[in-house]
Design a protein around this motif. Structure first.
Motif, PDB file in Angstrom:
ATOM      1  N   LEU A   1      -4.287  -5.547 -14.566  1.00 42.75           N
ATOM      2  CA  LEU A   1      -4.270  -6.297 -13.319  1.00 42.75           C
ATOM      3  C   LEU A   1      -2.850  -6.772 -13.044  1.00 42.75           C
ATOM      4  N   LYS A   2      -2.300  -6.309 -11.940  1.00 43.61           N
ATOM      5  CA  LYS A   2      -0.921  -6.650 -11.577  1.00 43.61           C
ATOM      6  C   LYS A   2      -0.898  -7.367 -10.230  1.00 43.61           C
ATOM      7  N   GLY A   3       0.169  -8.118 -10.014  1.00 41.44           N
ATOM      8  CA  GLY A   3       0.319  -8.835  -8.750  1.00 41.44           C
ATOM      9  C   GLY A   3       0.421  -7.904  -7.554  1.00 41.44           C
ATOM     10  N   SER A   4       0.814  -6.664  -7.809  1.00 38.22           N
ATOM     11  CA  SER A   4       0.960  -5.684  -6.728  1.00 38.22           C
ATOM     12  C   SER A   4      -0.342  -4.953  -6.435  1.00 38.22           C
ATOM     13  N   LEU A   5      -1.456  -5.423  -7.027  1.00 39.98           N
ATOM     14  CA  LEU A   5      -2.742  -4.733  -6.889  1.00 39.98           C
ATOM     15  C   LEU A   5      -3.113  -4.490  -5.431  1.00 39.98           C
ATOM     16  N   PHE A   6      -2.948  -5.496  -4.582  1.00 37.21           N
ATOM     17  CA  PHE A   6      -3.395  -5.386  -3.194  1.00 37.21           C
ATOM     18  C   PHE A   6      -2.552  -4.355  -2.426  1.00 37.21           C
ATOM     19  N   ASP A   7      -1.247  -4.379  -2.648  1.00 33.84           N
ATOM     20  CA  ASP A   7      -0.383  -3.387  -1.993  1.00 33.84           C
ATOM     21  C   ASP A   7      -0.639  -1.988  -2.552  1.00 33.84           C
ATOM     22  N   ASP A   8      -0.848  -1.887  -3.868  1.00 32.43           N
ATOM     23  CA  ASP A   8      -1.104  -0.589  -4.497  1.00 32.43           C
ATOM     24  C   ASP A   8      -2.399   0.022  -3.964  1.00 32.43           C
ATOM     25  N   THR A   9      -3.419  -0.824  -3.802  1.00 30.51           N
ATOM     26  CA  THR A   9      -4.709  -0.335  -3.298  1.00 30.51           C
ATOM     27  C   THR A   9      -4.572   0.153  -1.858  1.00 30.51           C
ATOM     28  N   LYS A  10      -3.802  -0.587  -1.058  1.00 30.31           N
ATOM     29  CA  LYS A  10      -3.595  -0.179   0.336  1.00 30.31           C
ATOM     30  C   LYS A  10      -2.893   1.180   0.412  1.00 30.31           C
ATOM     31  N   LYS A  11      -1.861   1.361  -0.430  1.00 25.49           N
ATOM     32  CA  LYS A  11      -1.141   2.641  -0.453  1.00 25.49           C
ATOM     33  C   LYS A  11      -2.058   3.773  -0.925  1.00 25.49           C
ATOM     34  N   PHE A  12      -2.875   3.483  -1.929  1.00 22.11           N
ATOM     35  CA  PHE A  12      -3.805   4.482  -2.452  1.00 22.11           C
ATOM     36  C   PHE A  12      -4.815   4.892  -1.374  1.00 22.11           C
ATOM     37  N   ALA A  13      -5.324   3.892  -0.649  1.00 20.66           N
ATOM     38  CA  ALA A  13      -6.303   4.165   0.407  1.00 20.66           C
ATOM     39  C   ALA A  13      -5.684   5.022   1.515  1.00 20.66           C
ATOM     40  N   GLU A  14      -4.464   4.708   1.904  1.00 17.80           N
ATOM     41  CA  GLU A  14      -3.792   5.490   2.952  1.00 17.80           C
ATOM     42  C   GLU A  14      -3.544   6.928   2.502  1.00 17.80           C
ATOM     43  N   ALA A  15      -3.177   7.076   1.219  1.00 15.89           N
ATOM     44  CA  ALA A  15      -2.898   8.422   0.702  1.00 15.89           C
ATOM     45  C   ALA A  15      -4.148   9.283   0.649  1.00 15.89           C
ATOM     46  N   ASN A  16      -5.310   8.659   0.489  1.00 18.46           N
ATOM     47  CA  ASN A  16      -6.558   9.409   0.357  1.00 18.46           C
ATOM     48  C   ASN A  16      -7.452   9.274   1.592  1.00 18.46           C
TER      49      ASN A  16
END
Length: 866
Positions: free
Chosen positions: A239-254
């Motif tokens: 669990l990292k502080g960047s979780l929310f941004d990472d998830t958003k980037k992952f969602a956009e990529a897929n």
């Protein structure tokens, strides 16, 4: 071991009382550090376990994933576990005895879902095939059915659709069974297929099924080969502080839409991952301030012990110097003393802190579980990190505490140490006092003040202890009060347990029956005019400051006036009378004229700034008249109505009224029902006013059941108690933590002051004996001690209060990263501190001097140490 260290050990053994006091002081400090670390870790562990028990063990949620998207989620390097689920839909339960729960709600999980989610099996087993289900015990208890393991159910499955055209999509479990004003169904069931299931187990009602949900939850097995789209609950590895941004980037990529993913915010925040950057900064800032307070408090306690120890050892150090001991050896002897005491005290302090927390948790567990209706218990959670932090901070604290005494010891010369001239200053300038002291307070006061000046270092040590105690108490007290205020600001503003929409025939009798229930403690019957668009042009000098400074609002000013949206809430006579008494308004004026109580303070969340804000939104005075313009929301056409007089202004809101529902340009006015019906020459006719009952209850769930049993027409009942439990849980747990911390800090501060003053008085035995030998009477001696106490208190307050206020402001600034409200001083706490300082010093001085009085004058004069 060299000779100096051996002599240090011998000195510690010979001065057992001083050594034990020092060891005890270090043990208290280490125990406090350990306790604070343990409380924090244990509370977070409890909240995590309770969150998992209520909502399941998952971090990120994706809905309606296709096969390709699901594969990407499973192959993500940070994915630990994936639980698949699918809402199969509703099945008619025509034989149900509860007309408002006529469905089964079928939810499917993959195998891990039955482990990761809070599902408690009563009998049987979990489904292993797509045609197997587990039913809840409530189906048999409430619906009057008799489902047993082995029964085969043939079910028509489909979706619920409301007759209301504004609700386009199929309704889920958050929508109660829809009825019209006559209690007839206002929804239809559309069949999509038929399934045959075998009952393989029974379970307790899942925590996510609300009492008002129209379907009894049943669980089946998800065969992902037979479905095209699934929901996925993800457990992450890290669990990292960047979780929310990472998830958003992952969602956009897929190619996953924003609406298709979400987060388990409760579990994430209790794991230390917070979306709001301002909130994260707030928590880190406050943690740093609190840790600094702990360290300073510990340093003051231990420092005084070592400083007095060095003072006592001054002749011993001088003799070492006279036989060739170097400055480094003398300095190292003090560090060695600190190391020896640390080796004994740190392990004992850690054990004492853990045992203390264990005993504390045993006493408060039942209270917390009963108050919060939670299933989990507080457990002493020990992590390597928390123990390491406690040890390192303790070592740092001892080092800081010994550093100054060690430097002082290294500089002691042989002659000065043997003659003991370092601590006592006899120059006229050093002990000079104002003539006013003798004139107003007498000879004893002057002698007392000269004594303080002569023993400057001990006087400063005592004042320092008092200052630290003042700062510790006020800082933690301010932190507690503002933590509560900040958490209250972050609430949704719902201050009731149950609300019921009224407007049906016979509702007056229903209301009387409800408020007569034993469980109901408070209630309000409220009407509002939300169907009408009401505005009022407010003079610029009365408008909120934000409206005058923000560009988006400045443009709306016309002729020096700003258009406020007015929200009218009308209370029935009994509720209005109670509220008027609370805020100091004239009830008769409100009832018999067009008058209102204005709520001049608003609380709202500024999403753009990421803050919770509390501010005044109008600067009017009682007697101000407001012209109301009443219009229609769709046409926005307005016509002038009556003028309404502000009878009183307040920041208190009646139950069921929330001033933060709109923006800062909203003005809430509380009026009588007669005033509401008079406004606008009948434009606000009674049939167009929304009416609702808001109440608080000792048992909201049971109260709702009783209401459902007695109502003849089905009402929209909103039970917000369960939704608010998590937020109240956080407030109560943090209150337990902070008040416990205040108690601990207060006790340690008192022990610190008692220790310092007691030791200081003890070391002045010869001085007191000399005064007595010169003719000072017991009465004069007591008078001198009393004045010394007053001088200590005044000096401590002169330093302590400004420093405390500065630290309070730093805390306020830290909180302003996430909240916005006016800085105010805790005047009551300041008063308590002033009283407590003089009380503690006075008691300490009297206790210590009482022991000195018993000393023989001749024996005291022979004492070698001053």
């Amino acid at each position: 071991m060299n000779i100096v260290n051996k002599l240090t050990i011998r000195h510690l053994k010979q001065n057992k009382r001083r050594t034990l006091v020092t060891i005890f002081g270090v043990i208290i400090s280490v125990a406090m550090l350990t306790a604070v670390a343990t409380i924090g870790v244990s509370f977070m562990d409890l909240l995590k376990r309770q969150s998992i028990a209520d909502e399941g063990n998952w971090h990120v949620f994706y809905s309606d994933l296709n096969e390709k998207q699901l594969e990407a989620v499973q192959q993500d390097p940070n994915t630990k576990d994936v639980v698949l689920s699918k809402d199969r839909g509703y099945a008619l339960l025509e034989e149900s005895e509860d007309p408002y729960k006529p469905y089964l709600f079928i939810k499917e999980y993959s195998e891990k879902g039955f482990e990761q989610f809070p599902i408690e099996l009563s009998s049987g087993r979990f489904p292993q095939k797509a045609n197997e289900i587990v039913v809840s015990d409530e189906i048999n208890q409430e619906a009057g059915l008799d489902y047993k393991i082995g029964d085969i159910l043939k079910l028509d499955i489909g979706e619920r659709y409301a007759f209301d055209e504004e609700i386009d999509d199929p309704m889920d479990q958050s929508f109660s069974f829809m009825t019209d004003e006559n209690g007839e169904p206002a929804e239809e069931f559309k069949k999509t297929g038929t399934m045959e299931y075998t009952v393989v187990g029974t379970m307790k009602r899942p925590t996510w099924e609300r009492p008002w949900s129209p379907g009894y939850t049943v669980l089946s097995y998800l065969d992902k080969e037979k479905v095209k789209e699934v929901n996925a609950f993800i457990v992450l590895k890290k669990l990292k502080g960047s979780l929310f941004d990472d998830t958003k980037k992952f969602a956009e990529a897929n190619k996953i839409d924003d609406e298709q993913y979400g987060f388990n915010y409760n579990l994430l925040q209790y794991s230390g991952v917070i979306k709001n950057g301002g909130m994260r900064t707030t928590l880190y800032s406050l943690s740093a301030i609190i840790m600094a307070i702990i360290i300073v408090g510990s340093v003051s306690l231990i420092y005084n012990a070592f400083a007095i120890s060095v003072s006592e050892r001054s002749r011993h150090l001088g003799m070492l110097s006279s036989v060739g001991a170097t400055r480094q050896q003398k300095r190292n002897s003090v560090f060695f003393e600190g190391a020896v005491i640390g080796l004994i005290s740190i392990p004992l302090g850690i054990i004492a802190g853990l045992i203390g927390m264990g005993i504390t948790f045993m006493f408060i567990n039942k209270m917390i579980q009963g108050a919060l209706s939670i299933s989990e218990k507080l457990e002493v959670t020990v992590t390597a990190g928390s123990i390491l932090v406690a040890v390192l901070v303790s070592i740092l604290t001892i080092f800081i505490s010994t550093f100054i005494p060690a430097r002082r010891a290294s500089r002691v010369s042989a002659i000065d140490a043997i003659r003991q001239t370092a601590d006592v200053k006899l120059t006229g300038k050093a002990v000079k006092t104002s003539k006013l002291v003798r004139k107003f307070f007498g000879f004893e006061a002057e002698i007392g003040l000269k004594n303080l000046k002569r023993n400057k270092r001990r006087y400063q040590a005592t004042v320092f202890s008092l200052v630290i105690s003042i700062v510790l108490f006020l800082a933690v007290s301010y932190f507690t009060d503002n933590l509560k205020k900040s958490l209250a600001l972050s609430q949704d503003g719902l201050d009731y347990d149950i609300s019921i929409d009224l407007g049906h025939e016979g509702d007056e009798q229903l209301v009387q029956s409800i408020i007569a229930m034993d469980e109901v403690t408070e209630y309000n019957v409220i009407k509002d005019a939300a169907s009408k668009r009401i505005t009022s042009w407010i003079d610029k000098d009365m408008a909120a400051e934000l409206l005058k400074t923000e560009e988006e609002f400045k443009e709306q000013f016309k002729d020096g006036k700003f258009p406020y949206y007015v929200i009218l809430y009308a209370l029935n006579d009994e509720s209005l009378k109670t509220y008027a008494e609370q805020v100091g308004a004239n009830y008769e004026q409100l009832k018999n004229s067009l008058s209102a109580i204005a709520i001049d303070t608003i609380q709202y969340e500024d999403a753009e700034a990421g803050k919770y804000v509390e501010t005044k939104n109008i600067y009017a005075k009682a007697g101000t008249k407001l012209s109301l313009n009443i219009g229609d929301w769709e046409t926005e056409k307005e016509e002038k109505s009556d003028q309404i007089t502000i009878a009183a202004l307040t920041n208190q809101q009646p139950m069921g009224v929330f001033s933060g529902a709109g923006g800062i340009d909203n003005l809430v006015l509380v009026i009588s029902e007669s005033t509401l019906n008079q406004l606008g020459d009948g434009i606000l006719v009674e049939g167009e006013n929304n009416e609702s009952l808001h109440l608080r209850s000792n048992d909201p769930v049971d109260t709702q059941k009783k209401i459902e049993e007695i109502e003849e027409v089905r009402h929209a009942i909103y039970n917000v108690y369960q939704n608010r439990q998590g937020e109240e849980q956080l407030i109560i747990l943090m209150s337990v933590f902070t008040y416990g911390f205040i108690t601990l800090i207060t006790l340690i501060s008192i022990a610190n002051i008692l220790n310092t003053i007691s030791t200081s008085i003890s070391l002045r035995k010869r001085e007191f004996a000399m005064l007595k030998s010169m003719g000072m009477t017991p009465k004069g001696f007591n008078k001198m001690i009393n004045y010394e106490s007053i001088f200590y208190g005044i000096k401590a307050l002169l330093y302590g209060l400004p420093i405390s206020i500065a630290i309070m402001y730093l805390m306020y600034r830290a909180l302003m990263n996430s909240f916005d409200y006016v800085f105010t001083l805790p005047w009551l706490s300041l008063l308590y501190v002033v009283i407590a300082v003089f009380l503690i010093v006075g008691i300490s001085m009297l206790y210590s001097s009482g022991k000195v009085k018993k000393e023989n004058i001749i024996d005291a004069l022979k004492q070698e140490n001053i």
